[in-house]
Design a protein around this motif. Structure first.
Motif, PDB file in Angstrom:
ATOM      1  N   ILE A  44       0.628  -0.825  -0.184  1.00 41.98           N
ATOM      2  CA  ILE A  44      -0.190   0.149  -0.039  1.00 41.98           C
ATOM      3  C   ILE A  44       1.403   1.363   0.207  1.00 41.98           C
ATOM      4  O   ILE A  44       1.820   1.136   0.527  1.00 41.98           O
ATOM      5  CB  ILE A  44      -1.023   0.080   1.244  1.00 41.98           C
ATOM      6  CG1 ILE A  44      -1.985  -1.145   1.589  1.00 41.98           C
ATOM      7  CG2 ILE A  44      -2.136   1.293   1.183  1.00 41.98           C
ATOM      8  CD1 ILE A  44      -2.172  -1.403   2.904  1.00 41.98           C
ATOM      9  N   GLY A  45       0.363   2.440  -0.985  1.00 48.75           N
ATOM     10  CA  GLY A  45       1.442   3.196  -0.839  1.00 48.75           C
ATOM     11  C   GLY A  45       1.344   4.532  -0.832  1.00 48.75           C
ATOM     12  O   GLY A  45      -0.015   4.483  -1.253  1.00 48.75           O
ATOM     13  N   LEU A  46       0.867   5.954   0.514  1.00 52.19           N
ATOM     14  CA  LEU A  46       0.509   6.343   0.796  1.00 52.19           C
ATOM     15  C   LEU A  46       1.275   8.373  -0.160  1.00 52.19           C
ATOM     16  O   LEU A  46       2.799   8.368   0.130  1.00 52.19           O
ATOM     17  CB  LEU A  46       0.377   6.797   1.876  1.00 52.19           C
ATOM     18  CG  LEU A  46       0.052   5.793   3.042  1.00 52.19           C
ATOM     19  CD1 LEU A  46       0.401   5.855   4.158  1.00 52.19           C
ATOM     20  CD2 LEU A  46      -1.599   5.578   2.285  1.00 52.19           C
ATOM     21  N   LEU A  47       0.278   8.756  -0.474  1.00 57.15           N
ATOM     22  CA  LEU A  47       0.449   9.126  -1.351  1.00 57.15           C
ATOM     23  C   LEU A  47       0.475  10.570  -1.247  1.00 57.15           C
ATOM     24  O   LEU A  47      -1.045  10.875  -2.134  1.00 57.15           O
ATOM     25  CB  LEU A  47       1.029   9.424  -3.225  1.00 57.15           C
ATOM     26  CG  LEU A  47       1.573  10.308  -4.408  1.00 57.15           C
ATOM     27  CD1 LEU A  47       3.860  10.270  -3.567  1.00 57.15           C
ATOM     28  CD2 LEU A  47       1.641   9.737  -5.231  1.00 57.15           C
ATOM     29  N   GLY A  48       0.445  12.053  -1.403  1.00 54.67           N
ATOM     30  CA  GLY A  48      -0.186  12.925  -0.667  1.00 54.67           C
ATOM     31  C   GLY A  48      -0.168  13.937  -2.350  1.00 54.67           C
ATOM     32  O   GLY A  48       0.799  13.978  -2.636  1.00 54.67           O
ATOM     33  N   TYR A  49      -1.136  14.841  -2.467  1.00 51.81           N
ATOM     34  CA  TYR A  49      -1.327  15.867  -2.873  1.00 51.81           C
ATOM     35  C   TYR A  49      -1.154  17.146  -2.383  1.00 51.81           C
ATOM     36  O   TYR A  49      -2.400  17.611  -2.297  1.00 51.81           O
ATOM     37  CB  TYR A  49      -2.073  15.883  -3.955  1.00 51.81           C
ATOM     38  CG  TYR A  49      -3.110  16.165  -5.283  1.00 51.81           C
ATOM     39  CD1 TYR A  49      -2.084  16.588  -6.394  1.00 51.81           C
ATOM     40  CD2 TYR A  49      -3.628  17.771  -5.039  1.00 51.81           C
ATOM     41  CE1 TYR A  49      -2.482  17.668  -6.996  1.00 51.81           C
ATOM     42  CE2 TYR A  49      -4.723  18.042  -5.928  1.00 51.81           C
ATOM     43  CZ  TYR A  49      -3.556  18.550  -7.044  1.00 51.81           C
ATOM     44  OH  TYR A  49      -3.596  19.565  -8.187  1.00 51.81           O
ATOM     45  N   SER A  50      -0.238  17.934  -2.162  1.00 48.90           N
ATOM     46  CA  SER A  50      -0.222  19.418  -1.115  1.00 48.90           C
ATOM     47  C   SER A  50      -0.537  19.965  -2.006  1.00 48.90           C
ATOM     48  O   SER A  50       0.334  21.179  -2.988  1.00 48.90           O
ATOM     49  CB  SER A  50       0.950  19.263  -0.635  1.00 48.90           C
ATOM     50  OG  SER A  50       1.276  20.394  -0.039  1.00 48.90           O
ATOM     51  N   CYS A  51      -2.013  20.683  -2.475  1.00 50.73           N
ATOM     52  CA  CYS A  51      -2.184  21.587  -3.485  1.00 50.73           C
ATOM     53  C   CYS A  51      -3.832  22.097  -3.158  1.00 50.73           C
ATOM     54  O   CYS A  51      -4.547  21.376  -2.519  1.00 50.73           O
ATOM     55  CB  CYS A  51      -2.212  21.449  -4.559  1.00 50.73           C
ATOM     56  SG  CYS A  51      -2.825  22.633  -6.062  1.00 50.73           S
ATOM     57  N   GLY A  92       5.487  10.582   0.575  1.00 48.82           N
ATOM     58  CA  GLY A  92       5.583  12.077   0.506  1.00 48.82           C
ATOM     59  C   GLY A  92       4.946  12.809  -0.308  1.00 48.82           C
ATOM     60  O   GLY A  92       3.830  11.990  -1.034  1.00 48.82           O
ATOM     61  N   ASN A  93       4.890  13.780  -0.747  1.00 51.16           N
ATOM     62  CA  ASN A  93       3.906  14.947  -1.344  1.00 51.16           C
ATOM     63  C   ASN A  93       4.263  15.127  -2.461  1.00 51.16           C
ATOM     64  O   ASN A  93       5.379  15.973  -3.181  1.00 51.16           O
ATOM     65  CB  ASN A  93       3.461  15.783  -1.144  1.00 51.16           C
ATOM     66  CG  ASN A  93       3.051  15.620   0.980  1.00 51.16           C
ATOM     67  OD1 ASN A  93       2.399  13.933   0.891  1.00 51.16           O
ATOM     68  ND2 ASN A  93       3.113  16.220   2.117  1.00 51.16           N
TER      69      ASN A  93
END
Length: 318
Positions: A44-51, A92-93
């Protein structure tokens, strides 16, 4: 990479057990492409979208760019029930720099496709709902034009606004629908929790024109669970894969005050969990994102805890 920030191990803190009883002890912070991602087993991969550029363009309350890390902090403290052969990664993000939302969306698309290529299940943490456009195209990159991807959106809003004057957090599904129309391919889109007081008449007409299936919020409750089950099963049956997106502003502000567009008239977590259970049982779910987490307006981390609990439920049910 200008539009990418490495994961921050310091976000993952909580009660220490020394036996991986908590997610902060389970998670591995690494970058996409790292050799750690080649481990066998479920990943499972957590990826942020910081926008929140799209939110600002859509005249919403800004602050959602801090959503991904806020969700991580709450997720870190939750118990870990994942099997030893299930691996959890924080990757990361994706960042929106200098208002370049479209660039951030393209970066997200590339990274989602890369996650899938490395056999990870993508969970994207947002961030404005404009991330849906990038997330969907990442799935299209990986699965190709021959596969049908059904979008299930838990939301108060259709997000089908015309993008003639530019792309925003309110246009992603309109953009996708137009591209499907141009390619003469089906647009499979189901919205759960739509509110009349959050969508004007033109948006309802646009939904009708694109053949969107939706359940209004007044019917999206446990008292009408049998109808909801029928709608979900019928939708899922028509597609090869399901992409699920949860906009936190669809929940009542009693549960989710920390969002870009809050309302007390939203739905409850109970009906969402019941719906998630059915979607997960189909074995067609290939990606999830959580949109519009805005810590600037949250109270006692209530919205972040809700978002973290939703992610926790899905990752333990895959």
């Amino acid at each position: 990479m200008k539009h990418y920030a490495k994961p921050k191990p310091e976000l993952w803190q909580g009660r220490v057990s020394k036996a991986q009883l908590y997610l902060h002890e389970k998670v591995v912070c690494t970058e996409l492409g790292a050799t750690a991602l080649s481990k066998p087993g479920k990943k499972i991969g957590l990826l942020g979208y910081s926008c929140d550029e799209g939110v600002e363009r859509n005249y919403g309350r800004i602050g959602a760019l801090d959503g991904p890390d806020t969700i991580r902090k709450q997720l870190a403290r939750l118990p870990n029930h994942l099997a030893n052969n299930v691996h959890l990664y924080d990757l990361g993000n994706i960042q929106c720099m200098d208002g370049a939302m479209e660039t951030a969306q393209n970066q997200l698309s590339e990274k989602v496709a890369q996650l899938l290529e490395q056999q990870l299940f993508p969970i994207v943490l947002g961030g404005g709902h404009d991330m849906a456009y990038g997330h969907y195209h990442g799935l299209k990159r990986f699965y190709g034009g021959g596969a049908t991807i059904g979008i299930i959106n838990f939301d108060a809003h259709f997000d089908l606004r015309n993008n003639t004057n530019g792309n925003t957090s309110g246009t992603p599904f309109y953009q996708i629908a137009q591209e499907c129309k141009k390619a003469n391919s089906p647009f499979h889109y189901l919205c759960l929790g739509i509110r009349q007081d959050a969508n004007d008449a033109l948006l309802f007409q646009t939904a009708a024109d694109f053949g969107v299936t939706f359940i209004e919020n007044i019917h999206f409750s446990m008292s009408e669970a049998q109808h909801i089950v029928r709608v979900l099963l019928d939708f899922i049956r028509k597609v090869d894969h399901v992409y699920m997106t949860i906009d936190l502003d669809g929940f009542s502000s009693a549960y989710a005050p920390g969002v870009s567009a809050p309302s007390p008239m939203g739905f409850s977590p109970k009906i969402v969990i019941e719906s998630l259970e059915l979607i997960l049982k189909s074995k067609k779910l290939v990606a999830l994102d959580i949109a519009e987490m805005n810590p600037k307006y949250d109270m006692d981390h209530q919205t972040a805890k809700l978002a973290a609990s939703l992610v926790h439920y899905v990752m333990h049910s895959l």
